[in-house]
Design a protein around this motif. Structure first.
Motif, PDB file in Angstrom:
ATOM      1  N   TYR A  38       0.851  -1.105  -0.093  1.00 44.64           N
ATOM      2  CA  TYR A  38       0.053  -0.153   0.102  1.00 44.64           C
ATOM      3  C   TYR A  38       0.837   1.185  -0.020  1.00 44.64           C
ATOM      4  CZ  TYR A  38      -3.361   3.458   1.477  1.00 44.64           C
ATOM      5  OH  TYR A  38      -4.233   4.614   1.541  1.00 44.64           O
ATOM      6  N   LYS A  39       0.872   2.059  -0.849  1.00 39.60           N
ATOM      7  CA  LYS A  39       1.592   3.169  -1.317  1.00 39.60           C
ATOM      8  C   LYS A  39       0.824   4.344  -0.807  1.00 39.60           C
ATOM      9  CE  LYS A  39       4.519   1.547  -4.794  1.00 39.60           C
ATOM     10  NZ  LYS A  39       5.087   1.761  -6.207  1.00 39.60           N
ATOM     11  N   THR A  40       1.358   4.955   0.212  1.00 43.89           N
ATOM     12  CA  THR A  40       0.422   6.156   0.877  1.00 43.89           C
ATOM     13  C   THR A  40       0.340   7.263  -0.065  1.00 43.89           C
ATOM     14  OG1 THR A  40       1.372   5.509   3.142  1.00 43.89           O
ATOM     15  CG2 THR A  40       0.241   7.664   2.810  1.00 43.89           C
ATOM     16  N   GLY A  44      -2.270   4.385  -3.475  1.00 40.01           N
ATOM     17  CA  GLY A  44      -2.893   3.287  -2.465  1.00 40.01           C
ATOM     18  C   GLY A  44      -2.475   1.931  -2.807  1.00 40.01           C
ATOM     19  N   VAL A  45      -3.408   0.976  -2.947  1.00 39.22           N
ATOM     20  CA  VAL A  45      -2.848  -0.550  -3.019  1.00 39.22           C
ATOM     21  C   VAL A  45      -2.427  -0.789  -4.633  1.00 39.22           C
ATOM     22  CG1 VAL A  45      -4.002  -2.733  -3.301  1.00 39.22           C
ATOM     23  CG2 VAL A  45      -4.720  -1.045  -1.361  1.00 39.22           C
ATOM     24  N   THR A  47      -2.147  -2.745  -7.445  1.00 39.12           N
ATOM     25  CA  THR A  47      -2.779  -3.967  -8.195  1.00 39.12           C
ATOM     26  C   THR A  47      -2.388  -4.457  -9.660  1.00 39.12           C
ATOM     27  OG1 THR A  47      -4.409  -2.466  -9.036  1.00 39.12           O
ATOM     28  CG2 THR A  47      -5.051  -3.075  -7.102  1.00 39.12           C
ATOM     29  N   ASN A  63       5.010   3.576   3.423  1.00 36.95           N
ATOM     30  CA  ASN A  63       4.254   2.556   2.923  1.00 36.95           C
ATOM     31  C   ASN A  63       3.899   1.619   3.820  1.00 36.95           C
ATOM     32  OD1 ASN A  63       4.302   4.056   0.441  1.00 36.95           O
ATOM     33  ND2 ASN A  63       5.812   3.004  -0.523  1.00 36.95           N
ATOM     34  N   LYS A  64       2.971   0.682   3.359  1.00 32.47           N
ATOM     35  CA  LYS A  64       2.469  -0.247   4.435  1.00 32.47           C
ATOM     36  C   LYS A  64       2.482  -1.704   3.542  1.00 32.47           C
ATOM     37  CE  LYS A  64      -1.174   1.188   5.806  1.00 32.47           C
ATOM     38  NZ  LYS A  64      -2.317   1.042   6.779  1.00 32.47           N
ATOM     39  N   GLY A 105      -3.788  -8.101  -4.699  1.00 28.50           N
ATOM     40  CA  GLY A 105      -3.858  -6.886  -4.513  1.00 28.50           C
ATOM     41  C   GLY A 105      -5.478  -6.516  -4.651  1.00 28.50           C
ATOM     42  N   HIS A 108      -7.671  -7.321  -1.848  1.00 26.18           N
ATOM     43  CA  HIS A 108      -7.407  -6.613  -0.723  1.00 26.18           C
ATOM     44  C   HIS A 108      -8.037  -5.417  -1.123  1.00 26.18           C
ATOM     45  CE1 HIS A 108      -5.761  -4.882   3.074  1.00 26.18           C
ATOM     46  NE2 HIS A 108      -5.435  -3.533   2.209  1.00 26.18           N
ATOM     47  N   GLN A 109      -8.197  -4.733  -2.343  1.00 31.29           N
ATOM     48  CA  GLN A 109      -8.664  -3.508  -2.584  1.00 31.29           C
ATOM     49  C   GLN A 109     -10.427  -3.536  -2.641  1.00 31.29           C
ATOM     50  OE1 GLN A 109      -8.197  -1.740  -6.739  1.00 31.29           O
ATOM     51  NE2 GLN A 109      -7.319  -0.226  -5.513  1.00 31.29           N
TER      52      GLN A 109
END
Length: 271
Positions: A38-40, A44-45, A47, A63-64, A105, A108-109
């Motif tokens: 996940y790129k802040t 975001g996610v 994919t 990021n996470k 991805g 999750h999204q």
């Protein structure tokens, strides 16, 4: 000496910051797992790229990484559904599933980490209600368990087709009927078995009787043919042969006193 502490403090601060940054940047993905990045500050996610695989990874500290198990997992499910005649049936089933690796991805999204509760369980329950509703309790109890297992699997797989999860198998472990219905079915099955056994005995007895009749007819026909072939001439010839053999015996005395009505000689003899 007085300057050393002033120099050392910034170094210590920088070292602490580096440790914090490194701790937030370093990610280790365990065996049987994959990570969704996940790129802040960048949409975001992720994919459009494969997830992070097993091992050590360095990412930007802001990021996470969300870690998912990508091994096959098992779900145990107890469901109460209605048969075709409205009776409540309990089904104990288990499902083997896992997320689609390259679509982690998207999973999750669109669905999230609780995809089991959000899509898999509802899909299995819906398919089970649909399939069991086409059968009677008798069919579910006796001959259709494998059929409903296959049908539930196919219908569930169809529902999950675009949900980024892979369903490998559904196993129906037990089908529980109300006791009154179960007892009635068992009595019916026992009666049917006894009826089949009785019919088998009747068929066997009929075949045995038919065999006896055929044997008797064969013997009667054989006797008829034999009787028809024994003409007076044949009987006379047989009598002559017997007389000759008796006369040839050294220990026999034969007296021929004429012939009877059948034309055969009357023989008196003794040893």
């Amino acid at each position: 000496m007085e300057k050393l502490p002033k120099i050392g403090i910034p170094i210590i601060i920088v070292a602490i910051i580096l440790i914090i940054v490194l701790a937030k940047s370093a990610v280790t993905i365990g065996s049987g797992e994959a990570g969704v990045l996940y790129k802040t500050f960048d949409n975001g996610v992720v994919t459009d790229q494969p997830p992070l695989g097993e091992g050590f990874h360095i990412i930007a500290p802001w990021n996470k990484v969300i870690v998912y198990s990508v091994r096959q997992q098992e779900l145990f499910e107890k469901m109460k559904v209605l048969s075709s005649n409205g009776l409540e049936i309990q089904i104990d089933a288990s499902a083997w599933y896992l997320p689609v690796y390259n679509d982690l991805g998207n999973l999750h999204q669109t669905i999230g980490e609780n995809y089991l509760q959000r899509v898999i369980q509802p899909a299995i329950r819906s398919a089970a209600r649909s399939v069991v509703g086409r059968y009677t309790p008798e069919q579910l109890y006796s001959s259709k368990r494998d059929a409903i297992q296959d049908e539930i699997f196919l219908e569930t797989k169809k529902i999950l087709e675009k949900q980024y999860v892979q369903l490998n198998e559904i196993l129906v472990r037990d089908v529980t009927l109300p006791n009154t219905i179960k007892d009635a079915i068992e009595r019916k099955l026992k009666q049917e078995q006894e009826s089949l056994e009785y019919e088998f005995r009747l068929v066997t007895a009929a075949k045995e009787a038919e065999k006896v009749i055929i044997d008797a007819k064969g013997k009667a026909e054989s006797n008829r043919i034999l009787s028809a072939s024994l003409t007076d001439k044949i009987l006379q010839d047989k009598g002559i042969e017997a007389t000759i053999k008796l006369a040839e015996s050294p220990n026999s005395k034969v007296i021929v006193i004429g012939s009877g009505e059948s034309g055969l000689p009357i023989i008196l003899g003794n040893q």
